[in-house]
Every structure is written in structure tokens, then in C-alpha cells.
Design a protein around this motif. Structure first.
Motif, PDB file in Angstrom:
ATOM      1  N   TYR A   4      42.481  23.292   6.269  1.00 37.20           N
ATOM      2  CA  TYR A   4      43.404  22.955   7.579  1.00 37.20           C
ATOM      3  C   TYR A   4      44.660  23.838   7.472  1.00 37.20           C
ATOM      4  O   TYR A   4      44.926  24.613   8.593  1.00 37.20           O
ATOM      5  CB  TYR A   4      44.000  21.534   7.465  1.00 37.20           C
ATOM      6  CG  TYR A   4      44.842  21.090   8.875  1.00 37.20           C
ATOM      7  CD1 TYR A   4      44.205  20.961   9.853  1.00 37.20           C
ATOM      8  CD2 TYR A   4      46.013  20.961   8.710  1.00 37.20           C
ATOM      9  CE1 TYR A   4      44.978  20.810  11.056  1.00 37.20           C
ATOM     10  CE2 TYR A   4      46.742  21.014   9.846  1.00 37.20           C
ATOM     11  CZ  TYR A   4      46.324  20.705  11.099  1.00 37.20           C
ATOM     12  OH  TYR A   4      47.179  20.218  12.027  1.00 37.20           O
ATOM     13  N   LYS A  37      39.475  26.267  18.794  1.00 39.75           N
ATOM     14  CA  LYS A  37      38.212  25.206  19.038  1.00 39.75           C
ATOM     15  C   LYS A  37      37.077  25.658  18.221  1.00 39.75           C
ATOM     16  O   LYS A  37      36.454  24.481  17.397  1.00 39.75           O
ATOM     17  CB  LYS A  37      37.554  25.311  20.552  1.00 39.75           C
ATOM     18  CG  LYS A  37      38.386  24.630  21.575  1.00 39.75           C
ATOM     19  CD  LYS A  37      37.766  25.086  23.210  1.00 39.75           C
ATOM     20  CE  LYS A  37      38.775  24.475  23.965  1.00 39.75           C
ATOM     21  NZ  LYS A  37      38.289  24.797  25.481  1.00 39.75           N
ATOM     22  N   GLU A  38      36.913  26.964  17.804  1.00 39.39           N
ATOM     23  CA  GLU A  38      36.088  27.233  16.877  1.00 39.39           C
ATOM     24  C   GLU A  38      36.416  26.836  15.298  1.00 39.39           C
ATOM     25  O   GLU A  38      35.763  26.541  14.599  1.00 39.39           O
ATOM     26  CB  GLU A  38      35.947  28.836  16.823  1.00 39.39           C
ATOM     27  CG  GLU A  38      35.394  29.599  15.743  1.00 39.39           C
ATOM     28  CD  GLU A  38      35.325  30.975  15.683  1.00 39.39           C
ATOM     29  OE1 GLU A  38      35.666  31.551  14.485  1.00 39.39           O
ATOM     30  OE2 GLU A  38      35.265  31.779  16.634  1.00 39.39           O
ATOM     31  N   ASN A  40      38.116  24.199  14.984  1.00 32.43           N
ATOM     32  CA  ASN A  40      37.906  22.646  14.960  1.00 32.43           C
ATOM     33  C   ASN A  40      39.427  22.156  15.060  1.00 32.43           C
ATOM     34  O   ASN A  40      39.764  20.958  14.761  1.00 32.43           O
ATOM     35  CB  ASN A  40      37.071  21.772  14.061  1.00 32.43           C
ATOM     36  CG  ASN A  40      35.827  22.356  14.213  1.00 32.43           C
ATOM     37  OD1 ASN A  40      35.307  22.152  15.203  1.00 32.43           O
ATOM     38  ND2 ASN A  40      35.133  22.422  13.049  1.00 32.43           N
ATOM     39  N   SER A  42      42.421  20.736  17.426  1.00 37.29           N
ATOM     40  CA  SER A  42      42.761  19.627  18.611  1.00 37.29           C
ATOM     41  C   SER A  42      43.642  20.771  19.724  1.00 37.29           C
ATOM     42  O   SER A  42      44.251  21.490  19.180  1.00 37.29           O
ATOM     43  CB  SER A  42      43.291  18.541  18.541  1.00 37.29           C
ATOM     44  OG  SER A  42      44.603  18.587  18.078  1.00 37.29           O
TER      45      SER A  42
END
Length: 133
Positions: A4, A37-38, A40, A42
């Protein structure tokens, strides 16, 4: 797969690069949203990144550094206007990533020369392999 924190760092680097010419074009913002978006992330996290300054993490994988460089190059082309500050910045970013300047310049020239800046995946893979020679 990036963590992340690595995903956030990738996007922060791209946002910083997108604004190197002093503004953020709508097409650049749209391109960045596609990358978010690729990855993931938000929409809320993505929008919040425009108000943050976090340290950029070093990308450990050479392939991921190469991939990030290509994403930045696509971002540079997304508004159809290439500023000299962008060209200088992307070359320096490639060097800072430890990428071969001959290889990065080859990519940039290919993108500029073609009608579309998109380079086929198999061609990119061959160029990446040259990085090791």
C-alpha cells in the motif's frame, strides 16, 4: 505486488511529476486516476494524495522502476504538450532510479516519434532486457 505504501509513493511521484510544469491538465488528472484504479486505490485516497507530501519510497525491483518510468513517460504525453521542464525532470528521474540513460532516452524518442506514445509490451520487454547489457 507493491505494498500500500509503495502504491501511494508511486502515485505521489507521478503527481509531483505531473505538476512540474506548474499546472495539472485535466488529461493528466484523468491518467493519474486510471493508474490509481489500476493500483486498487479508492477515489477518496486518490483525491487526498493531492493534499499530501510524503517521502517517496525507493522502488526495489528494477522491473518496477522501469514500469514506473514508462508510466511517467505516458503521463508526460497525456496532455499532448511536452514541456522542457518535463523532459529534464523525467531524464533526471530515470537516472535517480538507476536506469540506463541510453535505454530511457530510447523509450522517450520512440514515444515522441510515433503517433501514439504507447509502446507495445513485447517491445518494452526487449528494451528492458537491454538495460542489463
Amino acid at each position: 505486488m507493491p505494498t500500500y505504501e509503495e502504491k501511494i509513493s508511486l502515485l505521489l511521484e507521478m503527481i509531483s511529476f505531473a505538476t512540474v510544469d506548474g499546472s495539472l491538465h485535466k488529461k493528466e488528472h484523468f491518467f493519474l486516476s486510471i493508474i490509481a484504479k489500476e493500483l486498487n486505490l479508492s477515489e477518496a485516497v486518490f483525491n487526498d494524495l493531492f493534499h499530501q507530501e510524503l517521502p517517496v519510497l525507493v522502488i526495489k525491483s528494477e522491473f518496477e522502476r522501469f514500469h514506473q518510468f514508462y508510466r511517467l513517460a505516458l503521463l508526460m504525453h497525456s496532455d499532448s504538450v511536452i514541456h522542457s521542464k518535463e523532459e529534464t525532470a523525467i531524464q533526471q528521474i530515470g537516472i535517480n532510479m538507476g536506469l540506463n540513460p541510453v535505454v530511457t532516452n530510447r523509450i522517450l524518442k520512440m514515444m515522441k516519434k510515433n503517433q501514439s506514445p504507447i509502446i507495445a509490451a513485447d517491445v518494452l520487454l526487449e528494451i528492458f532486457k537491454e538495460q542489463h547489457n
